[in-house]
Design a protein around this motif. Structure first.
Motif, PDB file in Angstrom:
ATOM      1  N   GLY A   1     -10.140  14.903   2.583  1.00  0.00           N
ATOM      2  CA  GLY A   1      -9.046  14.186   2.863  1.00  0.00           C
ATOM      3  C   GLY A   1      -7.906  14.143   1.568  1.00  0.00           C
ATOM      4  N   ALA A   2      -8.559  13.875   0.369  1.00  0.00           N
ATOM      5  CA  ALA A   2      -7.503  13.646  -0.639  1.00  0.00           C
ATOM      6  C   ALA A   2      -7.054  15.041  -1.198  1.00  0.00           C
ATOM      7  CB  ALA A   2      -8.583  13.069  -1.943  1.00  0.00           C
ATOM      8  N   GLU A   3      -7.673  16.125  -1.128  1.00  0.00           N
ATOM      9  CA  GLU A   3      -7.308  17.330  -1.551  1.00  0.00           C
ATOM     10  C   GLU A   3      -6.265  17.928  -0.627  1.00  0.00           C
ATOM     11  OE1 GLU A   3     -11.015  16.819  -3.404  1.00  0.00           O
ATOM     12  OE2 GLU A   3     -10.409  16.474  -1.474  1.00  0.00           O
ATOM     13  N   ALA A   4      -6.506  17.660   0.919  1.00  0.00           N
ATOM     14  CA  ALA A   4      -5.520  17.994   1.839  1.00  0.00           C
ATOM     15  C   ALA A   4      -4.090  17.164   1.644  1.00  0.00           C
ATOM     16  CB  ALA A   4      -5.917  17.897   3.263  1.00  0.00           C
TER      17      ALA A   4
ATOM     18  N   MET B   1      -3.079  15.665  -1.203  1.00  0.00           N
ATOM     19  CA  MET B   1      -2.317  16.353  -2.408  1.00  0.00           C
ATOM     20  C   MET B   1      -1.694  17.538  -2.254  1.00  0.00           C
ATOM     21  SD  MET B   1      -5.375  15.233  -5.160  1.00  0.00           S
ATOM     22  CE  MET B   1      -5.899  13.371  -5.448  1.00  0.00           C
ATOM     23  N   ALA B   2      -2.501  18.469  -1.602  1.00  0.00           N
ATOM     24  CA  ALA B   2      -1.804  19.959  -1.299  1.00  0.00           C
ATOM     25  C   ALA B   2      -0.629  19.655  -0.735  1.00  0.00           C
ATOM     26  CB  ALA B   2      -2.759  20.570  -0.565  1.00  0.00           C
ATOM     27  N   LYS B   3      -0.329  18.773   0.386  1.00  0.00           N
ATOM     28  CA  LYS B   3       0.902  18.524   0.990  1.00  0.00           C
ATOM     29  C   LYS B   3       1.850  17.911   0.103  1.00  0.00           C
ATOM     30  CE  LYS B   3       4.086  16.689   3.794  1.00  0.00           C
ATOM     31  NZ  LYS B   3       4.922  15.657   3.450  1.00  0.00           N
ATOM     32  N   TRP B   4       1.587  16.992  -0.727  1.00  0.00           N
ATOM     33  CA  TRP B   4       2.704  16.436  -1.644  1.00  0.00           C
ATOM     34  C   TRP B   4       3.058  17.378  -2.422  1.00  0.00           C
ATOM     35  CZ3 TRP B   4       4.121  15.275  -6.380  1.00  0.00           C
ATOM     36  CH2 TRP B   4       4.986  14.186  -6.429  1.00  0.00           C
ATOM     37  N   LEU B   5       2.121  17.808  -3.163  1.00  0.00           N
ATOM     38  CA  LEU B   5       2.359  18.894  -4.259  1.00  0.00           C
ATOM     39  C   LEU B   5       3.319  20.071  -3.667  1.00  0.00           C
ATOM     40  CD1 LEU B   5      -1.099  18.829  -6.086  1.00  0.00           C
ATOM     41  CD2 LEU B   5       1.103  18.050  -7.077  1.00  0.00           C
TER      42      LEU B   5
ATOM     43  N   MET C   1       3.553   8.053   2.261  1.00  0.00           N
ATOM     44  CA  MET C   1       2.408   7.848   2.991  1.00  0.00           C
ATOM     45  C   MET C   1       1.118   8.606   2.397  1.00  0.00           C
ATOM     46  SD  MET C   1       2.774   5.467   5.356  1.00  0.00           S
ATOM     47  CE  MET C   1       1.216   5.517   6.106  1.00  0.00           C
ATOM     48  N   VAL C   2       1.750   9.732   1.950  1.00  0.00           N
ATOM     49  CA  VAL C   2       0.551  10.575   1.220  1.00  0.00           C
ATOM     50  C   VAL C   2       0.043   9.860  -0.122  1.00  0.00           C
ATOM     51  CG1 VAL C   2      -0.093  12.405  -0.238  1.00  0.00           C
ATOM     52  CG2 VAL C   2       1.067  12.902   2.007  1.00  0.00           C
ATOM     53  N   LEU C   3       1.207   9.015  -0.736  1.00  0.00           N
ATOM     54  CA  LEU C   3       0.876   8.389  -2.015  1.00  0.00           C
ATOM     55  C   LEU C   3       0.060   7.155  -1.560  1.00  0.00           C
ATOM     56  CD1 LEU C   3       4.365   8.935  -3.924  1.00  0.00           C
ATOM     57  CD2 LEU C   3       2.045   9.573  -4.776  1.00  0.00           C
ATOM     58  N   ASN C   4       0.281   6.541  -0.404  1.00  0.00           N
ATOM     59  CA  ASN C   4      -0.650   5.365   0.048  1.00  0.00           C
ATOM     60  C   ASN C   4      -1.929   5.725   0.240  1.00  0.00           C
ATOM     61  OD1 ASN C   4       1.286   3.213   0.375  1.00  0.00           O
ATOM     62  ND2 ASN C   4       2.107   4.068   2.278  1.00  0.00           N
ATOM     63  N   TYR C   5      -2.122   6.981   0.809  1.00  0.00           N
ATOM     64  CA  TYR C   5      -3.519   7.437   1.051  1.00  0.00           C
ATOM     65  C   TYR C   5      -4.169   7.775  -0.380  1.00  0.00           C
ATOM     66  CZ  TYR C   5      -7.531  10.390   2.449  1.00  0.00           C
ATOM     67  OH  TYR C   5      -8.647  10.633   2.333  1.00  0.00           O
TER      68      TYR C   5
ATOM     69  N   HIS D   1      -7.286   5.392  -1.331  1.00  0.00           N
ATOM     70  CA  HIS D   1      -8.649   6.112  -0.989  1.00  0.00           C
ATOM     71  C   HIS D   1      -9.163   6.955  -2.250  1.00  0.00           C
ATOM     72  CE1 HIS D   1      -8.816   5.237   3.158  1.00  0.00           C
ATOM     73  NE2 HIS D   1      -7.610   5.609   3.030  1.00  0.00           N
ATOM     74  N   VAL D   2      -8.274   7.220  -3.076  1.00  0.00           N
ATOM     75  CA  VAL D   2      -8.674   7.823  -4.504  1.00  0.00           C
ATOM     76  C   VAL D   2      -8.807   6.856  -5.682  1.00  0.00           C
ATOM     77  CG1 VAL D   2      -8.296   9.656  -6.152  1.00  0.00           C
ATOM     78  CG2 VAL D   2      -7.795  10.171  -3.715  1.00  0.00           C
ATOM     79  N   LEU D   3      -7.823   6.333  -5.690  1.00  0.00           N
ATOM     80  CA  LEU D   3      -7.752   5.188  -7.015  1.00  0.00           C
ATOM     81  C   LEU D   3      -8.379   4.001  -6.672  1.00  0.00           C
ATOM     82  CD1 LEU D   3      -4.115   5.949  -8.538  1.00  0.00           C
ATOM     83  CD2 LEU D   3      -6.258   7.061  -9.125  1.00  0.00           C
ATOM     84  N   GLU D   4      -8.822   3.730  -5.290  1.00  0.00           N
ATOM     85  CA  GLU D   4      -9.341   2.607  -4.780  1.00  0.00           C
ATOM     86  C   GLU D   4      -8.336   1.201  -5.125  1.00  0.00           C
ATOM     87  OE1 GLU D   4     -13.382   2.483  -6.380  1.00  0.00           O
ATOM     88  OE2 GLU D   4     -13.830   3.956  -4.799  1.00  0.00           O
TER      89      GLU D   4
END
Length: 388
Positions: free
Chosen positions: A317-320, A322-326, A372-376, A380-383
């Motif tokens: 989830g995190a990688e997918a 991040m891939a979209k954002w980057l 919304m990616v940054l929200n995720y 979910h990554v930085l908690e």
């Protein structure tokens, strides 16, 4: 760590490149200008068996992973087709994942082979005018009446609705006031589109005009219970399983647009002579292009990591996301710099970079916004505490 593609993956890339050579920028510019779906291109890919790349072999597909699908969509975009080419095949390649995973055996046998061979076109109906990204607030209802659901409601941003026979349609079978969790009570249906109970209206938009995006109104549309995907009330969970794949494939399409933009910009910077020297000799021109290339290559690494994780059945989830954002960020920066490199000619349709720019802008808002990616990631990554 092995960063090399397999021999088979290299063969897939080469095969798609060969097909795409028959469809130059001028073809895509014409399709975009005339708002014409690229049927010749679609049929060429379908004839080659590429549409069903990720559909299981027992249902007529190739049974490959998201990595192989991402390579196809990247190459299509990078050819100059950009989103006009990728969006024409995107949903057929990944959109049937809920059916593959949760559909009945009867449903799989009936529909998947037709999708794999390119005969059955499918749209995806989730977003609504008053719900947007807040999917749990959809109000399109499906009421069971005997052996049919009766669907009533309105969807927006339904890509390919005009050209599709069926739509994966997310509905509410129980209001959110009557469920414990807002994500419950939603049901996924595989509904017919070209019926008198359905009204389809294209939405005029900035770019990607070869593939229509539509508002669709459902006025008491009957859908047989056999065309329900998975369990009643579990539709939100069913579509979530496909979202990571979608993020990765969209990222690959963005990567391809960025590659196309850089290729055009570098060629122009080498050929355009001002004050007795090619403009690419000037660091003010060359450095931004070098930075754009580095951003694209970095995004590609995250795409490859995310697709590998998904194909291995591992959490991604995190990688997918991040891939979209980057990739969306790098894609737009590359397209914008391509326009800047061309100067005034970047604004002219003849050089095609303005089309890349228009389609690159879409990647930062669809299918999910950068915010919304940054929200995720922050949750979910930085908690960190959820912000919405």
């Amino acid at each position: 760590m092995d960063f090399a593609l397999t021999e088979e993956q290299d063969m897939i890339r080469d095969a798609i490149r060969r097909i795409c050579t028959d469809f130059p920028d001028e073809y895509w510019a014409k399709c975009d200008e005339e708002h014409t779906f690229p049927w010749d291109f679609y049929n060429a890919l379908a004839h080659g068996g590429w549409i069903g790349i990720a559909i299981p072999e027992e249902y007529g597909g190739s049974g490959k992973g998201i990595t192989e699908a991402s390579i196809i969509l990247e190459e299509v975009s990078a050819s100059g087709a950009a989103m006009n080419g990728a969006s024409g095949i995107h949903l057929s390649i990944f959109g049937m994942h809920p059916v593959v995973k949760y559909g009945s055996e009867e449903m799989k046998q009936k529909y998947l082979p037709r999708v794999a061979n390119g005969d059955l076109h499918v749209a995806f109906g989730v977003t609504e005018p008053d719900a947007g990204t807040d999917t749990t607030s959809i109000t399109t209802t499906a009421t069971l009446d005997g052996d049919h659901y009766i669907v009533k409601g309105r969807k927006v941003w339904t890509t390919k609705a005009l050209d599709s026979e069926r739509v994966l349609l997310l509905t509410r079978t129980k209001s959110k006031e009557k469920v414990q969790r807002r994500s419950e009570g939603m049901t996924l249906l595989f509904a017919e589109l070209q019926r008198p109970e359905v009204s389809i209206s294209p939405i005029p938009k900035l770019g990607r005009n070869a593939v229509a995006t539509c508002e669709v109104v459902y006025d008491n549309l009957p859908v047989h219970v056999s065309d329900r995907v998975g369990e009643e009330g579990k539709g939100f969970r069913h579509i979530l399983d496909g979202l990571n794949a979608e993020r990765i494939l969209v990222a690959s399409e963005a990567l391809g647009i960025g590659r196309a933009a850089i290729r055009r910009a570098v060629n122009y910077a080498n050929e355009r002579v001002v004050f007795g020297r090619p403009i690419g000799q000037n660091q003010g021109v060359s450095f931004p292009l070098g930075e754009a290339r580095m951003r694209l290559d970095a995004a590609e690494l995250m795409i490859r990591k995310a697709s590998w994780l998904l194909d291995q059945g591992l959490p991604c989830g995190a990688e997918a996301n991040m891939a979209k954002w980057l990739a969306a960020d790098a894609c737009f920066q590359a397209a914008d710099q391509a326009v800047q490199t061309h100067g005034g000619f970047g604004y002219a349709k003849e050089f095609h970079v303005e089309r890349y720019w228009r389609e690159a802008r879409l990647m930062r808002i669809a299918p999910i916004s950068q915010e919304m990616v940054l929200n995720y990631v922050t949750e979910h990554v930085l908690e960190l505490p959820r912000s919405y």
